[in-house]
Scaffold this active site. Structure first.
Site, PDB file in Angstrom:
ATOM      1  N   ARG A 101     -20.234 -24.921 -14.556  1.00 50.35           N
ATOM      2  CA  ARG A 101     -21.664 -25.164 -14.413  1.00 50.35           C
ATOM      3  C   ARG A 101     -21.938 -26.667 -14.471  1.00 50.35           C
ATOM      4  O   ARG A 101     -21.236 -27.403 -15.180  1.00 50.35           O
ATOM      5  CB  ARG A 101     -22.393 -24.446 -15.551  1.00 50.35           C
ATOM      6  CG  ARG A 101     -23.914 -24.556 -15.543  1.00 50.35           C
ATOM      7  CD  ARG A 101     -24.532 -23.820 -14.407  1.00 50.35           C
ATOM      8  NE  ARG A 101     -25.932 -23.467 -14.683  1.00 50.35           N
ATOM      9  CZ  ARG A 101     -26.850 -23.325 -13.737  1.00 50.35           C
ATOM     10  NH1 ARG A 101     -26.536 -23.522 -12.465  1.00 50.35           N
ATOM     11  NH2 ARG A 101     -28.083 -22.963 -14.054  1.00 50.35           N
ATOM     12  N   THR A 380     -28.111 -18.607  -4.056  1.00 48.73           N
ATOM     13  CA  THR A 380     -26.796 -18.782  -4.654  1.00 48.73           C
ATOM     14  C   THR A 380     -25.835 -18.059  -3.727  1.00 48.73           C
ATOM     15  O   THR A 380     -26.257 -17.422  -2.773  1.00 48.73           O
ATOM     16  CB  THR A 380     -26.804 -18.163  -6.069  1.00 48.73           C
ATOM     17  OG1 THR A 380     -27.797 -18.830  -6.841  1.00 48.73           O
ATOM     18  CG2 THR A 380     -25.486 -18.278  -6.779  1.00 48.73           C
ATOM     19  N   SER A 451     -28.103 -20.001 -16.867  1.00 47.17           N
ATOM     20  CA  SER A 451     -28.012 -19.433 -15.523  1.00 47.17           C
ATOM     21  C   SER A 451     -28.042 -17.912 -15.582  1.00 47.17           C
ATOM     22  O   SER A 451     -27.677 -17.306 -16.589  1.00 47.17           O
ATOM     23  CB  SER A 451     -26.700 -19.870 -14.860  1.00 47.17           C
ATOM     24  OG  SER A 451     -26.485 -19.185 -13.642  1.00 47.17           O
TER      25      SER A 451
END
Length: 571
Positions: A101, A380, A451
């Site tokens: 991340r 995404t 997230s």
């Protein structure tokens, strides 16, 4: 049993015709394969991964090659300028996970986006160079490959370089983005150099997009690994661009970035092991929590997509999303998150007792410490991989918004993320419109933002059974949940499990969103009669999954038809 034998025979016959490798667009018929499978949001990337498997690579090799392929062919989400998460289940070892991340820059501050009035100034946490987190994709892929890969790194990056140099056909979505770039070319001049034609006009569907600067950046990554990105020319290009536009990321930020190998979150649902990402991904915790709650109900008896089953499932969603908001963040900054409690059967039993069978709960902010959910972009990408030995990978990575910050690094050819928008930008302010200000996800230097990405692997007898994930922002968690339930509780094959209509509840706003095409008026009326408020959306998620038939030694892949360019490629 006879029907199962018929299906097995049918798929075996199909394999005779596709023994050289297949590409299947999304739909209700799963793609069978005997030796390996890659399912992603762009068919060219799936083919790259499949070809690596055919050349003797393992699942990790195919994952790296597919990811770099998506960085070229799916610039809306595939990336080297973003970050994400990977769950890996080796064939003969325990599962592990990789956290790559993005991080907040070293110069980031808790109130960096606020004006004198205490409000966010110029939407700066979502737009412009201040919205960019330190990218993690290259570091994460390299770290995972160095430990578990088989083929040489350079061989895995090369196919993406070739497509960047030779070009590929522009899709509808990419053509729309090119038009946006044309309309905003003065403000996004570096992006215009990549996503407009040489004469300065927008790309059209079917045009060939060549990305020479990206090819050169990928060559540096091919030759030097992460040093080709986090140091040297590419790092200098990023740092110079940031300095020229008053951004925060420096060469030091890039040098100190590290991906992490971490212990996955684990649970058990109806005899299957559930393996997901730990925080700062909230998906593993939330999905295990919801499955634990739902294990106490006979969903199959309630009926697939019946009003009663939807009621029970959305009540589980409501409770897991409330806990997500209150407790979860980067574990390096929040060491006391109650993960064991949130994923325990005992806690699920407590929550289950609060669900009335025919009446909707109320999303009570006072009960859950007023921790609401912030916006997350649906753009995404996820892909799933398995090789001939049964090594399985579920990986989700992103730029945040579609095309991220929409900013291309001058001379480097790739888009930057706008992941800083996933932090709680106004400390202490929480409201029912979705603003969240709780402490676990406030901005701090080198902190990773929370997230919803949810790469998941289910195993049966310690062997992979289902590999699944999806894009979709906050809806990711519930999209993945519904596919799991469709497979485990409702006995759907992977394609039908993915194609089935979806719905989403996230605690606040207290509304269930339905894909409007998928549910009968009678079902909706029954559901609303229980006290639920509803709304509709055109589409939710783009799941990419693989289901393993261990009895017949077959893999079945399915690319969600909601993804126009997706494909399952196996051999």
């Amino acid at each position: 049993m006879a029907y199962k034998k018929f299906l097995t025979g049918f798929y075996t016959l199909v394999l005779c015709f596709i023994s050289l490798g297949v590409l299947a667009q999304g739909g209700r018929i799963p793609t069978p394969a005997e030796n390996g499978m890659v399912v992603s949001s762009h068919y060219l990337a799936s083919e790259i991964g499949r070809d690596i498997l055919k050349q003797g690579g393992n699942a990790m090799d195919a994952t790296v090659a597919t990811a770099f392929g998506l960085a070229v062919t799916l610039p809306s989400a595939g990336n080297i300028g973003g970050g994400g998460f990977m769950v890996y289940h080796p064939a003969n070892a325990d599962a592990t996970a990789f956290n790559f991340r993005e991080k907040a820059p070293l110069a980031a501050t808790r109130e960096m986006y606020l004006g004198e009035d205490g409000k966010i100034k110029d939407n700066a946490n979502h737009e412009g160079v201040l919205s960019v987190g330190v990218p993690g994709t290259v570091a994460g892929l390299y770290k995972a490959h160095q430990k578990y890969g088989k083929l040489e790194w350079a061989k895995l990056v090369e196919p993406a370089i070739k497509i960047a140099q030779s070009g590929f056909a522009v899709s509808h979505g990419l053509a729309d983005f090119s038009q946006w770039v044309f309309d905003n070319k003065e403000e996004y001049s570096s992006t215009a150099k990549v996503f407009l034609k040489k004469d300065g006009t927008p790309l059209k569907r079917g045009d060939i997009l060549v990305q020479n600067d990206l090819a050169e950046t990928l060559k540096r990554i091919r030759d030097k690994g992460p040093e080709g990105f986090y140091k040297g020319k590419t790092a200098q290009l990023i740092a110079d661009f940031m300095k020229a536009h008053d951004g925060l990321i420096t060469k030091k930020d890039l040098e100190v970035y590290e991906a992490e190998e971490v212990e996955p979150i684990k649970g058990n649902y109806r005899g299957l092991e559930v393996i997901g990402m730990p925080p700062p991904s909230s998906g593993g915790v939330a999905i295990v929590e919801m499955l634990n709650i739902l294990e106490g109900f006979n969903l199959k008896e309630e009926g697939h997509n019946s009003a009663s089953s939807i009621h029970l499932i959305t009540e589980a969603m409501r409770r897991a999303f409330a806990d997500r908001a209150q407790f979860l963040g980067d574990p390096n900054f929040n060491p006391d998150m109650p993960l064991d409690k949130l994923t325990s059967k005992e806690y699920a039993e407590e929550l289950r007792k609060t669900i009335e069978l025919k009446k909707a709960s109320v999303s009570d902010s006072t009960r859950f410490n007023a921790a609401h959910l912030a916006y997350e972009s649906p753009e995404t990408t996820h892909f799933s991989v398995i090789d001939k030995d049964g090594n399985a990978i579920s990986i989700t990575y992103t730029l945040e918004h579609s095309y991220g910050s929409k900013i291309v690094v001058e001379g480097a050819g790739f888009l930057l993320n706008n992941e800083m928008g996933d932090f709680n930008a106004i400390p202490g302010l929480t409201n029912s419109q979705g603003r969240i200000g709780t402490l676990p996800n406030q901005i701090e230097p080198e902190k990773r933002m929370l997230s919803s990405m949810s790469p998941i692997i289910l195993t049966k007898d310690n062997k992979p059974y289902l590999i699944i994930g999806s894009p979709g922002g906050r809806t990711i968690i519930n999209t993945v949940l519904l596919v799991i339930l469709n497979v485990v509780d409702y006995d759907l094959d992977i394609a039908k499990a993915i194609e089935s209509p979806r719905y989403h509840h996230q605690w606040f706003p207290d509304v269930t969103f339905f894909e409007e095409w998928g549910f009968s008026p009678d079902t909706m009326e029954l559901y609303k009669s229980m006290g639920h408020e509803t709304d509709s959306r055109d589409s939710q998620g783009r799941a990419m999954g693989i289901m393993i038939d261990a009895e017949n030694n077959l893999y079945y892949g399915a690319a969600d038809s909601r993804s126009y360019d997706g494909g399952a490629a196996g051999y």
